[in-house]
Design an enzyme around this catalytic site. Structure first.
Site, short mmCIF file in Angstrom:
data_model
loop_
_atom_site.label_atom_id
_atom_site.label_comp_id
_atom_site.label_asym_id
_atom_site.label_seq_id
_atom_site.Cartn_x
_atom_site.Cartn_y
_atom_site.Cartn_z
N GLY A 185 -2.64 3.94 -18.89
CA GLY A 185 -1.31 4.19 -18.35
C GLY A 185 -1.19 3.97 -16.85
N SER A 186 -0.10 3.37 -16.40
CA SER A 186 -0.01 2.98 -15.00
C SER A 186 1.41 2.52 -14.65
CB SER A 186 -1.00 1.86 -14.71
OG SER A 186 -0.97 0.89 -15.74
#
Length: 217
Positions: A185-186
């Site tokens: 996730g980012s």
């Protein structure tokens, strides 16, 4: 097709999956329990494979528009003060990537890389307001003949522990080609010149290499 950054992880995960499936088949005698364990193991392998997928996309290469560097949801469109490179007001567009999105980063414009820097940092959730300045991140500036200098920032999230950045100062890059990868996730922030016409809306789904983020007035 899978991204090269996932090669080692995919090989290890596949090998361990085969081993665990063989062990489960041999040592778990209750059929319902054996099937449950096998399905869980296969589920995690599928999640890893889908995370490192790298779909090939036909990109309409043009200096007249800025394209989405990643897949995800547009979560920020606002005028802000960019303090690292420009040190002035810029138009920020941010795209949040969940673990199920493609995590390849693509160059949003053609041009020459003027700046590329890695910053170690924290792992706040990617949508946190301070993630852009406190999380692990890379800042890249590409000079385009129409838009001038465009900054994009890869930002690690709570799950991301490694950012891969291929941009090096002095390189000439092509819009839509592979610029890096963020594992799990980012978020990616784009900083555009004031007056750039934004073509996306908040909460809109963006497709890396395809969605038009902005055009020049």
């Amino acid at each position: 097709m899978f991204h090269k950054e996932g090669g080692k992880i995919i090989l290890i995960s596949t090998t361990l999956t085969v081993i665990f499936l063989l062990l489960a088949d041999k040592f778990i005698h209750l059929e319902w329990l054996r099937m449950t364990v096998m399905l869980v193991i296969l589920f995690f392998l599928i999640m890893i494979l889908q995370f490192f997928r790298n779909p090939k996309r036909e990109v309409n290469i043009t200096d007249e528009q800025i394209i989405a560097p990643v897949d995800g949801k547009v979560v920020v469109i606002e005028e802000v003060f960019e303090s690292e490179y420009f040190k002035d007001q810029r138009l920020q567009v941010s795209i949040f990537m969940s673990p199920i999105n493609v995590h390849v980063t693509r160059y949003p414009v053609n041009g020459k890389v003027k700046f590329s820097k890695y910053h170690p940092g924290k792992y706040l959730v990617a949508w946190h307001p301070k993630a852009s300045t406190e999380n692990e991140r890379t800042t890249v500036v590409v000079e385009n003949r129409i838009f001038g200098e465009i900054l994009y920032r890869q930002i690690a999230g709570a799950l991301a522990k490694r950012i891969v950045n291929y941009a090096e100062e002095g390189m000439h890059v092509v819009q839509g080609t592979d610029a890096g990868f963020i594992k799990f996730g980012s978020r990616v922030d784009l900083f555009l010149p004031i007056g750039t016409k934004v073509e996306v809306k908040l909460n809109q789904k963006a497709v890396g290499g395809k969605t038009i983020i902005a055009i020049k007035y």
